[in-house]
Each structure stands twice: as structure tokens, then as C-alpha cells.
Scaffold this motif. Structure first.
Motif, mmCIF file in Angstrom:
data_model
loop_
_atom_site.group_PDB
_atom_site.id
_atom_site.type_symbol
_atom_site.label_atom_id
_atom_site.label_comp_id
_atom_site.label_asym_id
_atom_site.label_seq_id
_atom_site.Cartn_x
_atom_site.Cartn_y
_atom_site.Cartn_z
ATOM 1 N N VAL A 128 0.833 -1.203 0.000
ATOM 2 C CA VAL A 128 0.000 0.000 0.000
ATOM 3 C C VAL A 128 0.869 1.255 0.000
ATOM 4 C CG1 VAL A 128 -1.760 1.302 1.262
ATOM 5 C CG2 VAL A 128 -1.906 -1.186 1.150
ATOM 6 N N LEU A 129 1.971 1.221 0.743
ATOM 7 C CA LEU A 129 2.877 2.362 0.801
ATOM 8 C C LEU A 129 3.485 2.658 -0.569
ATOM 9 C CD1 LEU A 129 4.228 4.459 2.623
ATOM 10 C CD2 LEU A 129 6.033 2.801 3.088
ATOM 11 N N SER A 130 3.855 1.628 -1.302
ATOM 12 C CA SER A 130 4.392 1.833 -2.652
ATOM 13 C C SER A 130 3.343 2.415 -3.580
ATOM 14 C CB SER A 130 4.908 0.511 -3.215
ATOM 15 O OG SER A 130 3.850 -0.418 -3.400
ATOM 16 N N ALA A 131 2.074 2.009 -3.394
ATOM 17 C CA ALA A 131 0.992 2.562 -4.213
ATOM 18 C C ALA A 131 0.735 4.027 -3.874
ATOM 19 C CB ALA A 131 -0.284 1.746 -4.013
ATOM 20 N N LEU A 132 0.812 4.363 -2.594
ATOM 21 C CA LEU A 132 0.611 5.760 -2.179
ATOM 22 C C LEU A 132 1.676 6.671 -2.771
ATOM 23 C CD1 LEU A 132 -0.283 5.233 1.592
ATOM 24 C CD2 LEU A 132 -1.815 6.091 -0.180
ATOM 25 N N GLN A 133 2.898 6.175 -2.830
ATOM 26 C CA GLN A 133 3.979 6.976 -3.388
ATOM 27 C C GLN A 133 3.888 7.091 -4.907
ATOM 28 O OE1 GLN A 133 7.466 4.998 -1.844
ATOM 29 N NE2 GLN A 133 7.278 5.966 0.172
ATOM 30 N N GLY A 134 3.034 6.260 -5.504
ATOM 31 C CA GLY A 134 2.859 6.314 -6.948
ATOM 32 C C GLY A 134 1.727 7.219 -7.396
ATOM 33 N N ILE A 135 1.010 7.839 -6.465
ATOM 34 C CA ILE A 135 -0.066 8.763 -6.835
ATOM 35 C C ILE A 135 0.561 10.004 -7.477
ATOM 36 C CG2 ILE A 135 -1.945 10.214 -5.978
ATOM 37 C CD1 ILE A 135 -2.361 8.218 -3.735
ATOM 38 N N PRO A 136 0.189 10.349 -8.695
ATOM 39 C CA PRO A 136 0.830 11.478 -9.389
ATOM 40 C C PRO A 136 0.549 12.812 -8.708
ATOM 41 C CG PRO A 136 -1.063 10.690 -10.621
ATOM 42 C CD PRO A 136 -0.839 9.694 -9.519
ATOM 43 N N LEU A 137 1.513 13.697 -8.786
ATOM 44 C CA LEU A 137 1.383 15.023 -8.191
ATOM 45 C C LEU A 137 0.243 15.802 -8.845
ATOM 46 C CD1 LEU A 137 2.573 17.042 -6.168
ATOM 47 C CD2 LEU A 137 4.105 17.841 -7.990
ATOM 48 N N SER A 138 -0.007 15.535 -10.147
ATOM 49 C CA SER A 138 -1.082 16.238 -10.855
ATOM 50 C C SER A 138 -2.445 15.956 -10.234
ATOM 51 C CB SER A 138 -1.092 15.825 -12.328
ATOM 52 O OG SER A 138 -1.267 14.419 -12.452
ATOM 53 N N ALA A 139 -2.654 14.736 -9.724
ATOM 54 C CA ALA A 139 -3.929 14.399 -9.086
ATOM 55 C C ALA A 139 -4.105 15.194 -7.797
ATOM 56 C CB ALA A 139 -3.984 12.906 -8.794
ATOM 57 N N LYS A 140 -3.030 15.359 -7.036
ATOM 58 C CA LYS A 140 -3.097 16.133 -5.803
ATOM 59 C C LYS A 140 -3.359 17.607 -6.099
ATOM 60 C CE LYS A 140 0.154 13.006 -3.528
ATOM 61 N NZ LYS A 140 1.455 12.857 -2.853
ATOM 62 N N GLU A 141 -2.702 18.118 -7.121
ATOM 63 C CA GLU A 141 -2.892 19.525 -7.484
ATOM 64 C C GLU A 141 -4.316 19.775 -7.975
ATOM 65 O OE1 GLU A 141 0.147 20.118 -10.352
ATOM 66 O OE2 GLU A 141 1.733 20.467 -8.863
ATOM 67 N N ALA A 142 -4.842 18.853 -8.778
ATOM 68 C CA ALA A 142 -6.208 18.994 -9.277
ATOM 69 C C ALA A 142 -7.215 18.978 -8.132
ATOM 70 C CB ALA A 142 -6.517 17.876 -10.263
ATOM 71 N N GLY A 165 -10.794 22.261 -4.505
ATOM 72 C CA GLY A 165 -11.187 22.520 -3.125
ATOM 73 C C GLY A 165 -11.594 21.284 -2.354
ATOM 74 N N ALA A 166 -11.058 20.128 -2.740
ATOM 75 C CA ALA A 166 -11.398 18.880 -2.055
ATOM 76 C C ALA A 166 -10.779 18.849 -0.663
ATOM 77 C CB ALA A 166 -10.902 17.691 -2.874
ATOM 78 N N THR A 167 -11.520 18.367 0.299
ATOM 79 C CA THR A 167 -11.014 18.199 1.658
ATOM 80 C C THR A 167 -10.128 16.954 1.720
ATOM 81 O OG1 THR A 167 -12.910 16.876 2.358
ATOM 82 C CG2 THR A 167 -13.086 19.275 2.592
ATOM 83 N N SER A 168 -9.427 16.792 2.819
ATOM 84 C CA SER A 168 -8.567 15.617 2.983
ATOM 85 C C SER A 168 -9.375 14.331 2.955
ATOM 86 C CB SER A 168 -7.795 15.724 4.311
ATOM 87 O OG SER A 168 -6.975 16.862 4.327
ATOM 88 N N TRP A 169 -10.561 14.401 3.546
ATOM 89 C CA TRP A 169 -11.447 13.231 3.561
ATOM 90 C C TRP A 169 -11.906 12.885 2.153
ATOM 91 C CZ3 TRP A 169 -12.384 9.490 6.850
ATOM 92 C CH2 TRP A 169 -13.535 8.722 6.725
ATOM 93 N N GLU A 170 -12.307 13.876 1.385
ATOM 94 C CA GLU A 170 -12.736 13.654 0.000
ATOM 95 C C GLU A 170 -11.577 13.171 -0.865
ATOM 96 O OE1 GLU A 170 -16.338 16.990 -0.352
ATOM 97 O OE2 GLU A 170 -14.245 17.536 -0.806
ATOM 98 N N PHE A 171 -10.392 13.729 -0.633
ATOM 99 C CA PHE A 171 -9.219 13.318 -1.404
ATOM 100 C C PHE A 171 -8.884 11.846 -1.128
ATOM 101 C CE2 PHE A 171 -4.622 12.701 -1.789
ATOM 102 C CZ PHE A 171 -4.415 13.114 -3.101
ATOM 103 N N PHE A 172 -9.042 11.449 0.127
ATOM 104 C CA PHE A 172 -8.728 10.066 0.485
ATOM 105 C C PHE A 172 -9.653 9.087 -0.234
ATOM 106 C CE2 PHE A 172 -9.495 6.346 3.225
ATOM 107 C CZ PHE A 172 -8.215 5.823 3.292
ATOM 108 N N TRP A 173 -10.964 9.359 -0.212
ATOM 109 C CA TRP A 173 -11.930 8.413 -0.776
ATOM 110 C C TRP A 173 -12.051 8.510 -2.302
ATOM 111 C CZ3 TRP A 173 -13.457 4.320 1.658
ATOM 112 C CH2 TRP A 173 -13.502 4.316 3.055
ATOM 113 N N LYS A 174 -11.864 9.684 -2.858
ATOM 114 C CA LYS A 174 -12.087 9.867 -4.295
ATOM 115 C C LYS A 174 -10.810 9.837 -5.135
ATOM 116 C CE LYS A 174 -16.379 12.460 -3.648
ATOM 117 N NZ LYS A 174 -17.131 13.716 -3.927
ATOM 118 N N VAL A 175 -9.658 9.980 -4.476
ATOM 119 C CA VAL A 175 -8.389 9.961 -5.223
ATOM 120 C C VAL A 175 -7.472 8.850 -4.723
ATOM 121 C CG1 VAL A 175 -6.329 11.255 -5.891
ATOM 122 C CG2 VAL A 175 -8.540 12.427 -5.710
ATOM 123 N N THR A 176 -7.218 8.862 -3.411
ATOM 124 C CA THR A 176 -6.253 7.907 -2.861
ATOM 125 C C THR A 176 -6.713 6.460 -3.029
ATOM 126 O OG1 THR A 176 -5.507 9.524 -1.215
ATOM 127 C CG2 THR A 176 -4.998 7.206 -0.792
#
Length: 276
Positions: free
Chosen positions: A172-186, A191-202
Motif C-alpha cells: 500500500v505504501l508503494s501505491a501511495l507513493q505512486g499517486i501522481p502530483l497532478s492528481a493532488k494539485e487537481a 477545493g477537495a477536503t482531505s477526507w474527499e481526497f482520500f476516498w475519491k483519489v487515494t
């Protein structure tokens, strides 16, 4: 090498499962009895059926717990904080300990690896009931038997959970490190919250590794030599009942394969595969 050490023994065990085997001075004597070993395993051997049911129930209960715990710890270890490298090594340490000669030292079996003598001293710290000693030191051991039982149960469950989550945390840690920076920036722009980012992106991004963790956890649970089914199979083989033990092992393998296929088919419906 693969054919000699894996394929041929596999075929031989399948042949054994349809025969009544008897060890003789000249080798293995076999008498064909068809499906009788399989029928006896399920109809006459009550311990085998009970162990199968208990093993499936245990796997169904522990797999979600291990996955949730692994995701939780992996998310924490993915953050930047002091001592992160040490924390990661602590959670992966059980994987190293449980392999090779280290586990022999813990179990006091150093003689099997050519280290005869002194194994008791090396393994004593792992065999000692540290929880009971700590409760005695705090003076609360004999206050309540129920309290003592609850504390022992909780500590044992937590230790087992940590012990069986090392590989899953790493995946899981290797997968988390593979999340692209563009997804976080988007997500930040939207205006996504941390909770929304976790469920909808992570979760969508790491879902393939979650599937891999599910497969690993199930297989690891079923092939653990200490589980009841494996113990029964190995005991039958030790008692020279090779045909009967082979039938039990093959039936167990087919049950595991079907169970694993059903779980993978179900979980795979929720896995997100990014297509370029």
C-alpha cells in the motif's frame, strides 16, 4: 529444475490421493481406491471439516482487519515526520524475523541450522509472557481475572495484527507513493477536503495494490503451517498416510482456489485501472 522439484511431486501427490498407500521396504505400495480418500476426508473425518470451516471463518474475519490496518499505517508512514525510516522498519521487521534462521532462533530450533546449543537462551525472551510480567509489575494482575483476560486478548490480537501486516503495508505504501502530483494539485484546485481526497483519489489509485494485498493475505492465511487444516494434513503425512493426506491437501487446495477466485472477482469490480 521446476519440473523435477515442483511438477513431478505435484503429479505424484495427485496420484497418491486416489490410492491407498503403504510404505514398504522396496518403496511405496499403492492400491487404487478412487475417490474414497476424498469421501472419507469429508464424511468420516469430522476434525477436517470443522477445521476447514474454522479456517474460512478466520480468514473472512481477519482479512478486512489486516487491510484496514495496513492502509491506516501506510497512510501515516507516507507522511513526512522525524523517524519515518525507523517507523517503517519497525512495521516491516516481523517479515524479516519470520523468515530464514531468525524464526528458528525464536523457536529455539537453532540445531536445525547448525547452531546446536544455546537456543533456549536466545529464544527465552520471545517465549516469556511479557504481558503477565508487566501486569504483575504494575500490581494489577490479580485484581480481576476478567480484566487480565481482556488485556491479554487485546495485546495478543494487536501483536498478531502487526505481525501479519508487514507485506501489505509495504504494498500500500508503494501505491501511495505512486499517486501522481497532478492528481493532488487537481484536488486542491477543486477545493477537495482531505477526507474527499482520500476516498475519491487515494483509494481509487491504490485499489490495484489493495487487491494484491487481499490475495496475499488470503493465501498467507491458508498456507500458514500453524493453521488447523495444515496441521491435520501434515500429521497424516507424518503417520505415513500419504494417500489420505494428499487427498486432504488437494481438496484444501481446490477450496482455497475457489474461495480466492470468488473474492478476487468481487473485489476486482471496485478496482480502478488508469488507462492512458
Amino acid at each position: 529444475m521446476t519440473i523435477y522439484f515442483f511438477i513431478l511431486p505435484l503429479i505424484e501427490s495427485l496420484i497418491y490421493s486416489f490410492n491407498k498407500t503403504e510404505v514398504t521396504q522396496g518403496g511405496m505400495k499403492m492400491s487404487f481406491i478412487g475417490w474414497k480418500n476424498y469421501v472419507n476426508a469429508f464424511r468420516k473425518d469430522q476434525d477436517y471439516s470443522k477445521a476447514l470451516v474454522a479456517m474460512i471463518e478466520n480468514t473472512v474475519l481477519r482479512t478486512p482487519l489486516i487491510l484496514i490496518f495496513s492502509i491506516f499505517i501506510a497512510v501515516i508512514l507516507n507522511q513526512k515526520f522525524k523517524g519515518r525510516t525507523f517507523a517503517r522498519s519497525v512495521f516491516f521487521l516481523p517479515v524479516i524475523i519470520a523468515t530464514g534462521p531468525v524464526i528458528d532462533i525464536i523457536n529455539g530450533n537453532m540445531s536445525t541450522g547448525g547452531y546446536a546449543g544455546g537456543s533456549e537462551q536466545f529464544s527465552s525472551m520471545f517465549e516469556a509472557d511479557l504481558v503477565d510480567q508487566l501486569l504483575n509489575f504494575l500490581g494489577i494482575y490479580n485484581i480481576s481475572d476478567k480484566l487480565t483476560m481482556i488485556i491479554n486478548s487485546l495485546t495478543t490480537d494487536i501483536l498478531n495484527l502487526v505481525w501479519n501486516s508487514g507485506i501489505q503495508i509495504l504494498l500500500v505504501l508503494s501505491a501511495l507513493q505512486g499517486i501522481p502530483l497532478s492528481a493532488k494539485e487537481a484536488a486542491q484546485i477543486e477545493g477537495a477536503t482531505s477526507w474527499e481526497f482520500f476516498w475519491k483519489v487515494t483509494i481509487p489509485y491504490i485499489s490495484p495494490m489493495i487487491l494484491s494485498s487481499v490475495v496475499y493475505t488470503i493465501v498467507d492465511s491458508f498456507v500458514d503451517p500453524q493453521n488447523e487444516v495444515m496441521t491435520i494434513v501434515l500429521n497424516k503425512a507424518s503417520n505415513w498416510e500419504h494417500g489420505y493426506s494428499a487427498a486432504m491437501a488437494w481438496a484444501y487446495f481446490l477450496i482455497v482456489a475457489v474461495f480466492l477466485a470468488l473474492v478476487v472477482a468481487l473485489v476486482n469490480k471496485f478496482v480502478y485501472y488508469e488507462v492512458e
